[in-house]
Design a protein around this motif. Structure first.
Motif, PDB file in Angstrom:
ATOM      1  N   ARG A  32       4.538  -2.146  11.330  1.00  0.00           N
ATOM      2  CA  ARG A  32       4.562  -3.041  12.495  1.00  0.00           C
ATOM      3  C   ARG A  32       3.178  -3.213  13.094  1.00  0.00           C
ATOM      4  NH1 ARG A  32       9.448  -0.886  13.821  1.00  0.00           N
ATOM      5  NH2 ARG A  32       8.465   0.781  15.020  1.00  0.00           N
ATOM      6  N   ALA A  33       2.417  -2.119  13.146  1.00  0.00           N
ATOM      7  CA  ALA A  33       1.079  -2.167  13.748  1.00  0.00           C
ATOM      8  C   ALA A  33       0.174  -3.151  13.006  1.00  0.00           C
ATOM      9  CB  ALA A  33       0.456  -0.773  13.749  1.00  0.00           C
ATOM     10  N   LEU A  34       0.431  -3.333  11.726  1.00  0.00           N
ATOM     11  CA  LEU A  34      -0.400  -4.257  10.935  1.00  0.00           C
ATOM     12  C   LEU A  34       0.305  -5.584  10.679  1.00  0.00           C
ATOM     13  CD1 LEU A  34      -1.945  -1.717   8.435  1.00  0.00           C
ATOM     14  CD2 LEU A  34      -3.203  -3.130  10.059  1.00  0.00           C
ATOM     15  N   HIS A  35       1.438  -5.785  11.331  1.00  0.00           N
ATOM     16  CA  HIS A  35       2.228  -7.014  11.167  1.00  0.00           C
ATOM     17  C   HIS A  35       2.621  -7.245   9.720  1.00  0.00           C
ATOM     18  CE1 HIS A  35       1.237  -7.796  15.321  1.00  0.00           C
ATOM     19  NE2 HIS A  35      -0.044  -7.662  15.025  1.00  0.00           N
ATOM     20  N   LEU A  36       2.969  -6.176   9.016  1.00  0.00           N
ATOM     21  CA  LEU A  36       3.413  -6.296   7.631  1.00  0.00           C
ATOM     22  C   LEU A  36       4.943  -6.355   7.602  1.00  0.00           C
ATOM     23  CD1 LEU A  36       0.926  -3.751   6.035  1.00  0.00           C
ATOM     24  CD2 LEU A  36       0.893  -6.255   5.799  1.00  0.00           C
ATOM     25  N   GLN A  37       5.477  -7.244   6.786  1.00  0.00           N
ATOM     26  CA  GLN A  37       6.921  -7.506   6.797  1.00  0.00           C
ATOM     27  C   GLN A  37       7.720  -6.531   5.934  1.00  0.00           C
ATOM     28  OE1 GLN A  37       8.088 -10.068   8.746  1.00  0.00           O
ATOM     29  NE2 GLN A  37       5.942 -10.299   9.330  1.00  0.00           N
ATOM     30  N   GLU A  38       7.107  -6.024   4.881  1.00  0.00           N
ATOM     31  CA  GLU A  38       7.902  -5.310   3.876  1.00  0.00           C
ATOM     32  C   GLU A  38       7.723  -3.801   3.957  1.00  0.00           C
ATOM     33  OE1 GLU A  38       9.920  -6.863   1.659  1.00  0.00           O
ATOM     34  OE2 GLU A  38       9.337  -8.934   2.105  1.00  0.00           O
ATOM     35  N   ILE A  69       0.864  -1.179   0.000  1.00  0.00           N
ATOM     36  CA  ILE A  69       0.000   0.000   0.000  1.00  0.00           C
ATOM     37  C   ILE A  69       0.901   1.229   0.000  1.00  0.00           C
ATOM     38  CG2 ILE A  69      -1.617   1.366   1.389  1.00  0.00           C
ATOM     39  CD1 ILE A  69      -2.804  -1.275   2.420  1.00  0.00           C
ATOM     40  N   GLU A  70       0.620   2.148  -0.935  1.00  0.00           N
ATOM     41  CA  GLU A  70       1.369   3.405  -0.956  1.00  0.00           C
ATOM     42  C   GLU A  70       0.739   4.366   0.045  1.00  0.00           C
ATOM     43  OE1 GLU A  70       1.762   5.319  -4.760  1.00  0.00           O
ATOM     44  OE2 GLU A  70       2.910   6.994  -3.901  1.00  0.00           O
ATOM     45  N   VAL A  71       1.587   4.929   0.913  1.00  0.00           N
ATOM     46  CA  VAL A  71       1.101   5.822   1.962  1.00  0.00           C
ATOM     47  C   VAL A  71       1.635   7.235   1.705  1.00  0.00           C
ATOM     48  CG1 VAL A  71       0.873   6.156   4.448  1.00  0.00           C
ATOM     49  CG2 VAL A  71       1.207   3.842   3.547  1.00  0.00           C
ATOM     50  N   ASN A  72       0.735   8.187   1.742  1.00  0.00           N
ATOM     51  CA  ASN A  72       1.086   9.606   1.551  1.00  0.00           C
ATOM     52  C   ASN A  72       1.223  10.234   2.936  1.00  0.00           C
ATOM     53  OD1 ASN A  72       1.274  12.291   0.821  1.00  0.00           O
ATOM     54  ND2 ASN A  72      -0.434  12.225  -0.622  1.00  0.00           N
ATOM     55  N   LEU A  73       2.412  10.111   3.508  1.00  0.00           N
ATOM     56  CA  LEU A  73       2.604  10.449   4.921  1.00  0.00           C
ATOM     57  C   LEU A  73       2.468  11.934   5.206  1.00  0.00           C
ATOM     58  CD1 LEU A  73       5.581   8.070   5.725  1.00  0.00           C
ATOM     59  CD2 LEU A  73       3.242   7.843   6.563  1.00  0.00           C
ATOM     60  N   ALA A  74       2.887  12.764   4.252  1.00  0.00           N
ATOM     61  CA  ALA A  74       2.871  14.213   4.502  1.00  0.00           C
ATOM     62  C   ALA A  74       1.609  14.864   3.952  1.00  0.00           C
ATOM     63  CB  ALA A  74       4.116  14.853   3.898  1.00  0.00           C
ATOM     64  N   GLN A 107       8.131   6.579  10.606  1.00  0.00           N
ATOM     65  CA  GLN A 107       6.674   6.500  10.735  1.00  0.00           C
ATOM     66  C   GLN A 107       6.114   5.343   9.909  1.00  0.00           C
ATOM     67  OE1 GLN A 107       4.530   9.998   9.416  1.00  0.00           O
ATOM     68  NE2 GLN A 107       2.555   9.194  10.128  1.00  0.00           N
ATOM     69  N   LEU A 108       6.641   5.143   8.701  1.00  0.00           N
ATOM     70  CA  LEU A 108       6.144   4.037   7.871  1.00  0.00           C
ATOM     71  C   LEU A 108       6.432   2.699   8.553  1.00  0.00           C
ATOM     72  CD1 LEU A 108       4.722   3.919   5.011  1.00  0.00           C
ATOM     73  CD2 LEU A 108       6.869   2.947   4.192  1.00  0.00           C
ATOM     74  N   ALA A 109       7.625   2.589   9.148  1.00  0.00           N
ATOM     75  CA  ALA A 109       7.982   1.355   9.858  1.00  0.00           C
ATOM     76  C   ALA A 109       7.024   1.096  11.024  1.00  0.00           C
ATOM     77  CB  ALA A 109       9.434   1.438  10.346  1.00  0.00           C
ATOM     78  N   THR A 110       6.672   2.141  11.745  1.00  0.00           N
ATOM     79  CA  THR A 110       5.731   2.007  12.862  1.00  0.00           C
ATOM     80  C   THR A 110       4.363   1.552  12.363  1.00  0.00           C
ATOM     81  OG1 THR A 110       6.892   3.776  14.039  1.00  0.00           O
ATOM     82  CG2 THR A 110       4.677   3.239  14.807  1.00  0.00           C
ATOM     83  N   LEU A 111       3.897   2.164  11.273  1.00  0.00           N
ATOM     84  CA  LEU A 111       2.598   1.786  10.704  1.00  0.00           C
ATOM     85  C   LEU A 111       2.622   0.337  10.222  1.00  0.00           C
ATOM     86  CD1 LEU A 111       1.981   5.100   8.698  1.00  0.00           C
ATOM     87  CD2 LEU A 111       0.593   4.287  10.632  1.00  0.00           C
ATOM     88  N   LEU A 126       4.203  -1.808   3.130  1.00  0.00           N
ATOM     89  CA  LEU A 126       3.874  -0.412   2.857  1.00  0.00           C
ATOM     90  C   LEU A 126       4.989   0.239   2.045  1.00  0.00           C
ATOM     91  CD1 LEU A 126       2.651   0.638   6.443  1.00  0.00           C
ATOM     92  CD2 LEU A 126       1.253  -0.229   4.543  1.00  0.00           C
ATOM     93  N   MET A 127       4.598   1.264   1.311  1.00  0.00           N
ATOM     94  CA  MET A 127       5.553   2.006   0.483  1.00  0.00           C
ATOM     95  C   MET A 127       5.337   3.497   0.695  1.00  0.00           C
ATOM     96  SD  MET A 127       5.412   3.897  -2.610  1.00  0.00           S
ATOM     97  CE  MET A 127       6.224   4.037  -4.192  1.00  0.00           C
ATOM     98  N   CYS A 128       6.424   4.270   0.660  1.00  0.00           N
ATOM     99  CA  CYS A 128       6.266   5.731   0.712  1.00  0.00           C
ATOM    100  C   CYS A 128       7.344   6.435  -0.086  1.00  0.00           C
ATOM    101  CB  CYS A 128       6.276   6.253   2.160  1.00  0.00           C
ATOM    102  SG  CYS A 128       7.929   6.352   2.921  1.00  0.00           S
ATOM    103  N   ILE A 129       7.030   7.650  -0.475  1.00  0.00           N
ATOM    104  CA  ILE A 129       7.996   8.577  -1.087  1.00  0.00           C
ATOM    105  C   ILE A 129       7.930   9.856  -0.239  1.00  0.00           C
ATOM    106  CG2 ILE A 129       8.684   9.825  -3.179  1.00  0.00           C
ATOM    107  CD1 ILE A 129       6.740   7.944  -4.736  1.00  0.00           C
ATOM    108  N   PRO A 130       8.914  10.093   0.613  1.00  0.00           N
ATOM    109  CA  PRO A 130       8.861  11.289   1.462  1.00  0.00           C
ATOM    110  C   PRO A 130       8.939  12.563   0.625  1.00  0.00           C
ATOM    111  CG  PRO A 130      10.575   9.781   2.210  1.00  0.00           C
ATOM    112  CD  PRO A 130      10.126   9.300   0.870  1.00  0.00           C
TER     113      PRO A 130
END
Ligand SMILES: *Cc1c(COP(=O)(O)O)cnc(C)c1O
Length: 220
Positions: free
Chosen positions: A182-188, A121-126, A176-180, A157-161
């Motif tokens: 982990r919360a969903l038990h996703l490895q990548e 999932i691509e996450v738009n963190l900002a 932040q992406l790493a924390t998100l 999860l994937m992001c482009i800061p």
């Protein structure tokens, strides 16, 4: 100027060192060579240098290159924004799609795919309006919807800061992406490009997407 093969060797070494700096096994970091706008000849040189994972941003370019490189041991990663009407060009080739950003897209992929497709999932963190991806609070519902679909498997999860000259500026986003994840038990975690991949690895990246540092500048 160093050859493509020398640049590949150098990047692998930098990946290795970044992983070891934080006590990670370097083998847990996959190098995705982003070959968008690069020639088939350059890709052949990378393949000859032992590179197998390649990332593309445009459906038509991925399709053309997959056809030109048929028979080579290439694992294709789609890393660009994917429109639903282009899914049919991507799914026959892609082992990975890094940029799922809606249930509708995930459904379109699942409907067309015949082989297992690994997804992020691509996450738009900002919350940048110029970027694709979902807001952090939309990850869990999207993940739940993907889990119900056949043939595609959510891996991470994937992001482009936000663009920045100082690679350290990316660190809080990677963290932040790493924390998100982990919360969903996703490895990548697909994060880190030419300018900031070492920081991304320090923060847990399992896939770094590197173009310029391998192939040189892109020309339209
Ligand atoms: C172009 C691109 C890359 C590679 O960028 P470089 O700075 O050339 O390493 C990585 N990820 C995505 C999504 C891209 O579009």
């Amino acid at each position: 100027m160093p050859s493509l093969n020398e640049r590949l060797i150098d990047i692998r070494e930098q990946i290795h060192q970044a992983a070891e700096r934080v006590g990670r096994d370097p083998a847990t970091v996959r190098l995705v060579a982003v070959s968008k706008a690069q020639s088939i000849e350059a890709m052949r040189a990378a393949i000859a240098g032992g590179q197998t994972c390649f990332g593309e941003n445009y459906a038509h370019e991925l399709r053309a290159k997959a056809s030109a490189l048929q028979g080579h041991p290439v694992e294709w990663h789609f890393v660009g924004h994917l429109q639903r009407n282009k899914v049919k060009d991507v799914v026959p080739h892609a082992a990975w799609i890094h940029t799922i950003d809606s249930v509708a897209l995930a459904q379109a992929i699942a409907a067309k795919a015949v082989q297992l497709i690994h997804c992020c999932i691509e996450v738009n963190l900002a919350g940048e309006s110029t970027k694709h991806g979902v807001a952090p609070e939309a990850i869990a519902p999207l993940a739940a919807a993907i889990a119900k679909l056949p043939v595609i498997r959510l891996e991470g999860l994937m992001c482009i800061p936000p663009a920045a000259t100082d690679p350290e500026a990316s660190r809080p986003y990677f963290r932040q992406l790493a924390t998100l994840g982990r919360a969903l038990h996703l490895q990548e975690l697909s994060m880190g490009m030419t300018n900031d991949f070492q920081i991304a690895i320090e923060e847990g990246a399992t896939m770094v997407r590197i173009g310029t540092a391998i192939f040189g500048e892109r020309y339209p």
